[in-house]
Design a protein around this motif. Structure first.
Motif, PDB file in Angstrom:
ATOM      1  N   PRO B  48       0.797  -1.231   0.000  1.00 35.11           N
ATOM      2  CA  PRO B  48       0.000   0.000   0.000  1.00 35.11           C
ATOM      3  C   PRO B  48       0.831   1.283   0.000  1.00 35.11           C
ATOM      4  O   PRO B  48       0.528   2.224  -0.729  1.00 35.11           O
ATOM      5  N   GLY B  49       1.889   1.306   0.818  1.00 32.33           N
ATOM      6  CA  GLY B  49       2.698   2.520   0.898  1.00 32.33           C
ATOM      7  C   GLY B  49       3.576   2.700  -0.329  1.00 32.33           C
ATOM      8  O   GLY B  49       3.992   3.800  -0.656  1.00 32.33           O
ATOM      9  N   PHE B  51       3.033   0.973  -3.828  1.00 30.43           N
ATOM     10  CA  PHE B  51       2.190   1.161  -5.023  1.00 30.43           C
ATOM     11  C   PHE B  51       1.159   2.267  -4.831  1.00 30.43           C
ATOM     12  O   PHE B  51       0.868   3.021  -5.754  1.00 30.43           O
ATOM     13  N   GLY B  52       0.625   2.362  -3.597  1.00 32.61           N
ATOM     14  CA  GLY B  52      -0.346   3.420  -3.317  1.00 32.61           C
ATOM     15  C   GLY B  52       0.283   4.802  -3.456  1.00 32.61           C
ATOM     16  O   GLY B  52      -0.388   5.771  -3.782  1.00 32.61           O
ATOM     17  N   ARG B  56      -2.346   5.531  -7.637  1.00 32.42           N
ATOM     18  CA  ARG B  56      -3.484   5.014  -6.867  1.00 32.42           C
ATOM     19  C   ARG B  56      -4.352   4.066  -7.695  1.00 32.42           C
ATOM     20  O   ARG B  56      -4.806   3.039  -7.185  1.00 32.42           O
ATOM     21  N   VAL B  57      -4.576   4.401  -8.959  1.00 31.44           N
ATOM     22  CA  VAL B  57      -5.482   3.567  -9.763  1.00 31.44           C
ATOM     23  C   VAL B  57      -4.844   2.201 -10.073  1.00 31.44           C
ATOM     24  O   VAL B  57      -5.514   1.172 -10.012  1.00 31.44           O
ATOM     25  N   THR B  61      -6.304  -1.326  -8.836  1.00 32.24           N
ATOM     26  CA  THR B  61      -6.653  -2.343  -9.833  1.00 32.24           C
ATOM     27  C   THR B  61      -6.001  -3.689  -9.503  1.00 32.24           C
ATOM     28  O   THR B  61      -6.658  -4.739  -9.597  1.00 32.24           O
ATOM     29  N   ILE B  62      -4.731  -3.663  -9.108  1.00 29.84           N
ATOM     30  CA  ILE B  62      -4.055  -4.926  -8.763  1.00 29.84           C
ATOM     31  C   ILE B  62      -4.682  -5.526  -7.501  1.00 29.84           C
ATOM     32  O   ILE B  62      -4.903  -6.741  -7.411  1.00 29.84           O
ATOM     33  N   ASP B  90      -8.562  -1.587   2.274  1.00 29.16           N
ATOM     34  CA  ASP B  90      -8.745  -0.195   1.832  1.00 29.16           C
ATOM     35  C   ASP B  90      -9.295  -0.138   0.404  1.00 29.16           C
ATOM     36  O   ASP B  90     -10.221   0.630   0.119  1.00 29.16           O
ATOM     37  N   CYS B 157       0.733  -0.665  12.386  1.00 32.79           N
ATOM     38  CA  CYS B 157      -0.166   0.442  12.036  1.00 32.79           C
ATOM     39  C   CYS B 157      -1.422   0.035  11.275  1.00 32.79           C
ATOM     40  O   CYS B 157      -2.530   0.393  11.642  1.00 32.79           O
ATOM     41  N   HIS B 158      -1.242  -0.679  10.177  1.00 27.83           N
ATOM     42  CA  HIS B 158      -2.299  -0.677   9.173  1.00 27.83           C
ATOM     43  C   HIS B 158      -3.502  -1.563   9.427  1.00 27.83           C
ATOM     44  O   HIS B 158      -4.464  -1.494   8.688  1.00 27.83           O
ATOM     45  N   MET B 160      -5.260  -1.311  12.143  1.00 28.89           N
ATOM     46  CA  MET B 160      -6.219  -0.509  12.927  1.00 28.89           C
ATOM     47  C   MET B 160      -6.270   0.969  12.522  1.00 28.89           C
ATOM     48  O   MET B 160      -7.094   1.719  13.020  1.00 28.89           O
ATOM     49  N   ARG B 161      -5.361   1.393  11.640  1.00 33.50           N
ATOM     50  CA  ARG B 161      -5.388   2.793  11.222  1.00 33.50           C
ATOM     51  C   ARG B 161      -5.671   2.886   9.730  1.00 33.50           C
ATOM     52  O   ARG B 161      -5.237   2.023   8.985  1.00 33.50           O
ATOM     53  N   PRO B 162      -6.306   3.942   9.225  1.00 33.15           N
ATOM     54  CA  PRO B 162      -6.885   5.049   9.997  1.00 33.15           C
ATOM     55  C   PRO B 162      -8.139   4.602  10.752  1.00 33.15           C
ATOM     56  O   PRO B 162      -9.019   3.962  10.177  1.00 33.15           O
ATOM     57  N   LYS B 163      -8.196   4.976  12.025  1.00 34.73           N
ATOM     58  CA  LYS B 163      -9.233   4.409  12.906  1.00 34.73           C
ATOM     59  C   LYS B 163     -10.654   4.810  12.524  1.00 34.73           C
ATOM     60  O   LYS B 163     -11.579   4.023  12.686  1.00 34.73           O
TER      61      LYS B 163
END
Lengths: 199, 306
Positions: B48-49, B51-52, B56-57, B61-62, B90, B157-158, B160-163
């Motif tokens: 996520p950190g 490729f995101g 974003r698209v 997609t992946i 997400d 982190c990920h 439970m966040r973003p809470k």
């Protein structure tokens, strides 16, 4: 840059370092909001909620040890200073821990704003070589951390698992699908362009 | 009632670097009577950190392609990685709430004859254990309580966040991960920096490993200030890599030496469910391979047959 630090000039040096005499100020009469619109569209929709309280930077474990300043980047973005934002190396110091997002009193979702600014940076050719290599691995092997040596297969066998897991490591057609997606979105081109620039 | 089953999303680090976690998870879910189904041809989540942050698209997609594999079979997904969870959960959430993104993703997926429908849910192991299986059921299987083992936690982190969006736990005062770990009988040891990031995420480890290790070192020092612990438990293999292999790397970059045994929550549960460490290969963690040593069996209160 060198300043002699005797007692009469030390204070002056500090003043010079922090004043516009050293580096001229960017004069902004009317902020260009096209960058803000771009960020809103790319995953940071709440950037304009920011009232600059600094809770984000106060909470930031990356900011505690580097010159990465979430609040500063957001303010620069709001002023339309696109080039300054997307070209700064510290943009890549955020570990996306989301502590700022969970504490922001204005629901700016700063982590998502930073990720959106990174998206713009990458689209304009600012991508670090190690990041480009990681992206390439996904297109080549289907995984950012691939099963790329006999040792890893041996390790799996040692813990009682099949040597190759049932993910993209076993199915070449899955990797082909990833490549087709990257081609369709133009992501493969983003990586190619960077390669050419490096040469 | 039919047996509850999840599609098992492996990701990259668990199957390719820390396979003991995959092995332990299979033992634990089997003991609990929950099925884990292979997700054939699942790829990187994608990170996520990383490729995101790039596009974003493409990221969505992946991730959506992975989700469609589970949608076709009609079972929810579970994963033991905070990063994989973040990407799959997400992306699933964002596409269910953002028609523009969903349309863009489905236009891309049409290239490979797939379509995101939004018909399944994604659960982290921690989530699946807590809300789908329940602490009571887990406690029934504890046959070797890890009495006297002092356990520090790194929830990461990920999951439970973003809470406000995930709505899993209060990320400032989380209790779910701790509740699960405490079923093992080990004693929870608090320390000041328990909730700070391990340092690896957001493409930082890839770009600047030394900076990433500074986070890790801060955590270790904070834990030692609190009196130390026998083990550190985490629900994420990327955090595990950073805390486990990170000790070898810290020694290289900072000339500071730490010796912590780092366990994934599934490894902790496998041990307390009575499985032997060699059944799932606890001693194959990269820290031990690099240092040519073994877990501190005495501190773990376990006799290893090696």
């Amino acid at each position: 840059m060198y300043f002699s630090m005797n007692s009469t000039t030390s204070l002056l040096s500090v003043l010079i370092l922090t004043s516009t005499e050293e580096k001229s100020a960017i004069i902004i009469d009317t902020p260009d909001d096209s960058f803000v619109q771009m960020i809103k569209k790319t995953g940071g929709p709440n950037i304009q909620n920011c009232y600059q309280c600094g809770t984000c930077s106060g909470s930031c474990p990356a900011g505690a040890r580097t010159n990465y300043l979430v609040r500063g980047i957001i303010r620069k973005a709001l002023l339309g200073l696109k080039e300054q934002c997307i070209s700064s190396p510290e943009l890549w110091y955020c570990t996306t821990c989301y502590t700022c997002t969970d504490r922001c009193p204005q629901d700016v979702m700063p982590t998502d704003v930073i990720k959106a600014i990174r998206n713009v940076a990458v689209a304009e050719g600012y991508m670090l070589v190690p990041h480009q290599k990681t992206a390439l691995k996904v297109l080549e092997a289907g995984h950012a951390v691939p099963l790329d040596s006999e040792n890893w297969q041996n390790l799996r066998e040692k813990v009682g698992l099949e040597r190759v897991p049932p993910n993209a490591s076993r199915y070449p057609e899955a990797i082909e699908e990833i490549r087709k997606i990257a081609k369709k979105t133009g992501f493969d081109k983003l990586i190619e362009e960077k390669e050419e620039k490096e040469e | 009632m039919a047996k509850k089953s999840f599609y098992h999303f492996l990701g990259c680090i668990i199957p390719h670097r820390y396979p003991s976690i995959e092995s332990a998870a299979k033992l634990v879910f089997k003991d609990l009577g929950v099925g884990l189904l292979d997700m054939e041809g699942a790829s990187c989540c994608p990170a996520p950190g990383v490729f995101g942050s790039f596009d974003r698209v493409t990221w969505a997609t992946i991730a959506a392609r992975n989700l469609t594999i589970a949608e076709a079979g009609g079972h929810p997904i579970t994963t033991g990685c905070n990063g994989c969870f973040a990407s799959l959960w997400d992306a699933n959430h964002e596409m269910k709430h953002d028609d523009e993104l969903r349309d863009a993703v489905n236009e891309n997926l049409a290239e490979i004859d797939r379509e995101f429908k939004g018909s399944i849910e994604v659960w982290h192991y921690v989530d699946a254990l807590y809300s789908q299986i329940g602490l009571e059921k887990i406690r029934e299987h504890i046959t070797r309580p890890l009495k006297g083992v002092r356990m520090a936690l790194h929830p990461g982190c990920h999951w439970m966040r973003p809470k406000q969006i995930k709505k899993k736990d209060d990320s400032e005062r989380p209790h779910i991960f701790r509740d699960i770990c405490e079923t093992s009988g080990a004693e929870y040891v608090p320390y000041k920096d328990e909730l700070i990031c391990c340092g690896a995420g957001g493409a930082v480890r890839t770009a600047d490993v030394k900076l990433a290790l500074e986070f890790t070192k801060q955590k270790f020092d904070s834990l030692l200030e609190a009196g130390g612990a026998d083990i550190i438990v985490t629900p994420c293999p990327f955090c595990e890599l950073q805390l486990d292999m990170g000790q070898v790397e810290i020694q290289k970059h900072f000339e500071a030496e730490y010796h912590f045994d780092v366990l994934h929550v599934m490894e902790l549960l496998a041990l307390s469910f009575g499985h032997e460490p060699e059944e799932f290969g606890l001693a194959t963690h990269l820290q031990y391979m690099q240092r040519k040593n073994q877990p501190n069996w005495e501190r773990l209160g376990i006799e290893a047959k090696t």
